[in-house]
Scaffold this active site. Structure first.
Site, PDB file in Angstrom:
ATOM      1  N   ASP A   1     -52.885 -63.758   4.123  1.00 32.65           N
ATOM      2  CA  ASP A   1     -51.526 -63.789   4.690  1.00 32.65           C
ATOM      3  C   ASP A   1     -50.597 -64.534   3.726  1.00 32.65           C
ATOM      4  OD1 ASP A   1     -49.262 -64.037   6.238  1.00 32.65           O
ATOM      5  OD2 ASP A   1     -50.085 -65.638   7.498  1.00 32.65           O
TER       6      ASP A   1
ATOM      7  N   ASN B   1     -47.153 -64.848   4.141  1.00 34.58           N
ATOM      8  CA  ASN B   1     -45.888 -65.368   4.680  1.00 34.58           C
ATOM      9  C   ASN B   1     -46.048 -66.247   5.922  1.00 34.58           C
ATOM     10  OD1 ASN B   1     -46.588 -63.464   6.515  1.00 34.58           O
ATOM     11  ND2 ASN B   1     -44.709 -62.249   6.385  1.00 34.58           N
TER      12      ASN B   1
ATOM     13  N   ASP C   1     -47.296 -65.735   8.860  1.00 31.03           N
ATOM     14  CA  ASP C   1     -47.176 -65.235  10.241  1.00 31.03           C
ATOM     15  C   ASP C   1     -48.544 -65.050  10.899  1.00 31.03           C
ATOM     16  OD1 ASP C   1     -48.163 -62.958   9.061  1.00 31.03           O
ATOM     17  OD2 ASP C   1     -46.518 -61.645   9.659  1.00 31.03           O
TER      18      ASP C   1
ATOM     19  N   ASP D   1     -51.399 -59.410   4.752  1.00 31.83           N
ATOM     20  CA  ASP D   1     -50.335 -58.473   4.358  1.00 31.83           C
ATOM     21  C   ASP D   1     -50.535 -58.000   2.922  1.00 31.83           C
ATOM     22  OD1 ASP D   1     -49.417 -60.686   2.849  1.00 31.83           O
ATOM     23  OD2 ASP D   1     -48.275 -61.407   4.585  1.00 31.83           O
TER      24      ASP D   1
ATOM     25  N   ASP E   1     -56.925 -45.140   3.793  1.00 30.01           N
ATOM     26  CA  ASP E   1     -57.644 -44.694   4.986  1.00 30.01           C
ATOM     27  C   ASP E   1     -56.841 -43.554   5.605  1.00 30.01           C
ATOM     28  OD1 ASP E   1     -59.386 -44.724   7.259  1.00 30.01           O
ATOM     29  OD2 ASP E   1     -59.720 -46.863   6.892  1.00 30.01           O
TER      30      ASP E   1
ATOM     31  N   ASP F   1     -61.292 -41.168   8.277  1.00 26.51           N
ATOM     32  CA  ASP F   1     -61.748 -41.705   9.554  1.00 26.51           C
ATOM     33  C   ASP F   1     -62.358 -40.602  10.430  1.00 26.51           C
ATOM     34  OD1 ASP F   1     -61.526 -44.203  11.251  1.00 26.51           O
ATOM     35  OD2 ASP F   1     -60.519 -42.783  12.586  1.00 26.51           O
TER      36      ASP F   1
ATOM     37  N   GLU G   1     -66.012 -40.548   6.954  1.00 30.03           N
ATOM     38  CA  GLU G   1     -66.791 -41.256   7.966  1.00 30.03           C
ATOM     39  C   GLU G   1     -67.375 -40.226   8.929  1.00 30.03           C
ATOM     40  OE1 GLU G   1     -66.348 -44.851  11.233  1.00 30.03           O
ATOM     41  OE2 GLU G   1     -64.856 -43.267  11.126  1.00 30.03           O
TER      42      GLU G   1
ATOM     43  N   HIS H   1     -65.704 -52.952   8.781  1.00 34.18           N
ATOM     44  CA  HIS H   1     -64.926 -53.615   9.826  1.00 34.18           C
ATOM     45  C   HIS H   1     -65.390 -53.234  11.235  1.00 34.18           C
ATOM     46  CE1 HIS H   1     -63.385 -49.629   9.428  1.00 34.18           C
ATOM     47  NE2 HIS H   1     -62.704 -49.750  10.543  1.00 34.18           N
ATOM     48  N   ASP H   2     -66.358 -52.315  11.336  1.00 31.28           N
ATOM     49  CA  ASP H   2     -66.863 -51.900  12.647  1.00 31.28           C
ATOM     50  C   ASP H   2     -68.252 -52.453  12.940  1.00 31.28           C
ATOM     51  OD1 ASP H   2     -64.622 -50.298  13.159  1.00 31.28           O
ATOM     52  OD2 ASP H   2     -65.543 -48.548  12.204  1.00 31.28           O
TER      53      ASP H   2
HETATM   54  C1  NOJ Z   1     -63.504 -45.437  12.987  1.00 36.29           C
HETATM   55  C2  NOJ Z   1     -62.838 -46.679  12.496  1.00 36.29           C
HETATM   56  O1  NOJ Z   1     -63.590 -47.231  11.456  1.00 36.29           O
HETATM   57  C3  NOJ Z   1     -62.673 -47.578  13.686  1.00 36.29           C
HETATM   58  O2  NOJ Z   1     -62.282 -48.875  13.340  1.00 36.29           O
HETATM   59  C4  NOJ Z   1     -61.699 -46.927  14.625  1.00 36.29           C
HETATM   60  O3  NOJ Z   1     -61.614 -47.682  15.811  1.00 36.29           O
HETATM   61  C5  NOJ Z   1     -62.117 -45.504  14.986  1.00 36.29           C
HETATM   62  N1  NOJ Z   1     -62.620 -44.755  13.881  1.00 36.29           N
HETATM   63  C6  NOJ Z   1     -60.956 -44.757  15.563  1.00 36.29           C
HETATM   64  O4  NOJ Z   1     -60.007 -44.493  14.575  1.00 36.29           O
END
Ligand code: NOJ
Length: 570
Positions: free
Chosen positions: A27, A29, A31, A35, A104, A206, A263, A339-340
């Site tokens: 980050d 700035n 907040d 970013d 993405d 995605d 993905e 991130h999932d």
């Molecule tokens: C896969 C993404 O990696 C995930 O973070 C997202 O919630 C779902 N697709 C829906 O876009």
């Protein structure tokens, strides 16, 4: 060690990709939200690590129901992340350092706040109505089918203005686009060209194997009586998937020098080959999920939350199938983290006393395989899962919805539900990046949108870069090895000792060279004996996570907790 140049394989086959989740990266700035200028300020860090490509999770305008995976304008930057000028500066900075950028591409669905959907929902004869997927709303209140959405509840949401339901495979603020409509496809290809013309180098796509829906949207098989049913199996291999992807390649990608990864939840090996085959496919590689699903009970309607321990023999079998099947027919992506997913060191290593050793072991295991390795921000520090005391500290829509359903609707004990969250929540990987030991790990000078993991005092980038023995330096050396050794890129994989439940050992062979990777997946000492058929005259230790005595035998040794060694045999 002899340094030679890898020249035969395509550029992306030699690359290592680093994933940035911008909200949690840096980050600039104050907040509390990461970013684009924050990313730009860390490009030297990425260059020092040696990565070739950045995959940037979505930065487009979004109401953030799903942290940017719900896009309301594909050609604008999210306000919290900065401006298009900030984007251009970031991209220039990457290119100046020889780093390519994958955006993405989230086009299975839009936000319900996207102007297309705002139009589409107004009337059945609106020109945008057919951009989405609708079903009549029967007066008896019944649903068009039994599909459960990824983030709980039905995939169908009422739209009173037209007397219809619309389909959303994820949240109700993420309506699915209708790819059967050629106008939708042209819109997608145009926005892809917009970003490619700006100079971006490719896309991570995605849930791309969900874009072709089966005719008639039939009910899913019933595995949980009296409930909605898991629905991904119905949409991840639709009849027109390959056709759409090939059209996309011809109309949006050909003519640009791109790197692409799709993905693909529930992808089969056949799908992997079909989609990534260089002659007949459409994308460079897929993110398949087989190994990510190994610690969930198969066929259980609770999906990823139905936990079971990982059996190493299952991991071996799964990885080996993909390594063997895509050999010269396609290309693998290699990942343990994004991130999932929870943090790999907490999931498959040990985030306590063996944190450093196990993070390095998992990296050795992954980077030795054939494919393109992905490093998710913080993985290179051995960042761990978060364990927040109460549900109010969590932010992820999937986690919050699951908790609500379990605790409020099914009256499960909150502590038990939190225990599942500690293991599997997506927020485990979304806590702010740990840059240094100062307040909030140096991520922000303000209040972070999600708490920093309290272990940032010990686990952080400043410490890691100062310590020659850190997980960070280990990743840097592994990444550098890929540039020096053709066998790492091209060598043919063979699994050793498939039945051993503790040690994962494999070879990669190219010409007269054999790479040998030996990984102890346990916190205990394990004996390792190299099978006699692996013949060699000389050996060189390339990298290891413990000091290895030069006289130590490659043929037979005792591996220490989470020990990993990579040798080249000639
Ligand atoms: C896969 C993404 O990696 C995930 O973070 C997202 O919630 C779902 N697709 C829906 O876009």
């Amino acid at each position: 060690m002899a340094v030679s140049h890898v020249s035969k394989a395509a550029d992306w086959k030699q690359s290592v990709v680093y994933q940035i989740y911008p909200r949690s990266f840096c980050d600039s700035n104050g907040d509390g939200i990461g970013d684009l200028p924050g990313i730009t300020s860390k490009l030297d860090y990425l260059q020092a690590l040696g990565v070739d490509v950045v995959w940037l999770s979505p930065v487009y305008r979004s109401p953030n129901d799903d942290n940017g995976y719900d896009i309301s304008d594909y050609r604008a930057i999210m306000d919290e992340f900065g401006s298009m000028a900030d984007f251009d500066t970031m991209l220039e900075g990457m290119h100046a350092r020889g780093i390519r950028l994958m955006m993405d591409l989230v086009v299975n669905h839009t936000s319900d706040e996207h102007p297309w959907f705002q139009q589409a929902r107004q009337s059945r004869d609106n020109p945008y109505h057919d951009y989405y997927i609708w079903r009549d709303m029967p007066t008896d209140g019944s649903l068009p089918n039994n599909w459960e959405a990824a983030f709980s509840g039905s995939v169908w949401e009422p739209n009173p203005a037209t007397g219809e339901y619309y389909l959303h495979m994820f949240s109700k603020k993420q309506p699915d686009l209708n790819w059967e409509n050629p106008k939708v496809r042209q819109e997608v290809y145009a926005l892809m060209r917009f970003w490619l013309d700006k100079g971006v180098d490719g896309f991570r796509m995605d849930v791309i194997n969900m874009i072709s829906k089966p005719a008639g949207l039939p009910d899913a098989p019933v595995i949980r009586g009296g409930h909605l049913q898991p629905s991904f199996g119905m949409v991840t291999n639709g009849p027109r998937l390959l056709e759409f992807l090939r059209e996309m390649k011809a109309q949006a990608l050909d003519g640009y020098d791109t790197i692409t990864v799709g993905e693909a939840p529930l992808a089969t090996i056949q799908q992997g080959v079909d989609i990534t085959n260089a002659q007949t496919g459409a994308l460079n590689m897929l993110f398949q999920f087989e190994h990510m699903d190994l610690d969930a009970i198969p066929g259980d309607g609770r999906g990823k939350w139905a936990l079971r321990p990982l059996a190493l023999t299952d991991l071996k079998a799964s990885m080996s199938r993909w390594q063997n099947a895509l050999w010269q027919t396609g290309w693998n992506s290699l990942y343990l983290s994004n991130h999932d997913q929870p943090r790999p060191v907490s999931r498959w290593g040990d985030d306590g006393v063996h944190r450093v050793a196990s993070a390095k072991m998992l990296a050795t295991f992954l980077h030795g395989l054939q494919g393109t390795p992905y490093v998710y921000q913080g993985e290179e520090l051995g960042m761990t899962n978060a364990r927040f005391a109460c549900i109010e500290d969590y932010r992820d829509i999937e986690t919050l919805n699951m908790y609500r359903e379990a605790v409020q609707d099914r009256h499960e004990a909150p502590a038990e539900v939190l225990a599942r969250i500690y293991v599997k929540s997506r927020d485990n990987a979304r806590t702010p990046m740990q840059w240094d030991a100062t307040t909030h790990g140096g991520f922000t000078t303000g209040t972070p949108w999600m708490q920093t993991n309290p272990n940032h005092a010990e686990v952080n980038a400043a410490q890691a870069r100062d310590d020659a023995d850190s997980v960070w330096h280990y990743y840097r050396r592994l990444i550098a090895l890929r540039k020096q050794l053709p066998v790492l890129v091209e060598g043919r994989y063979a699994l050793l000792q498939p039945e051993d439940p503790n040690v994962y050992a494999y070879t990669r062979a190219l010409g007269g060279e054999v790479l040998l990777v030996v990984c102890n997946f346990t916190p205990h000492e394990q004996a390792f004996v190299l099978p006699a058929h692996v013949a060699f005259e000389t050996q060189e230790l390339l990298i290891a996570n413990y000091a290895v005595n030069a006289a130590d035998s490659v043929r037979a040794c005792t591996l220490r907790p989470f020990e990993a060694r990579m040798h080249v045999l000639r």
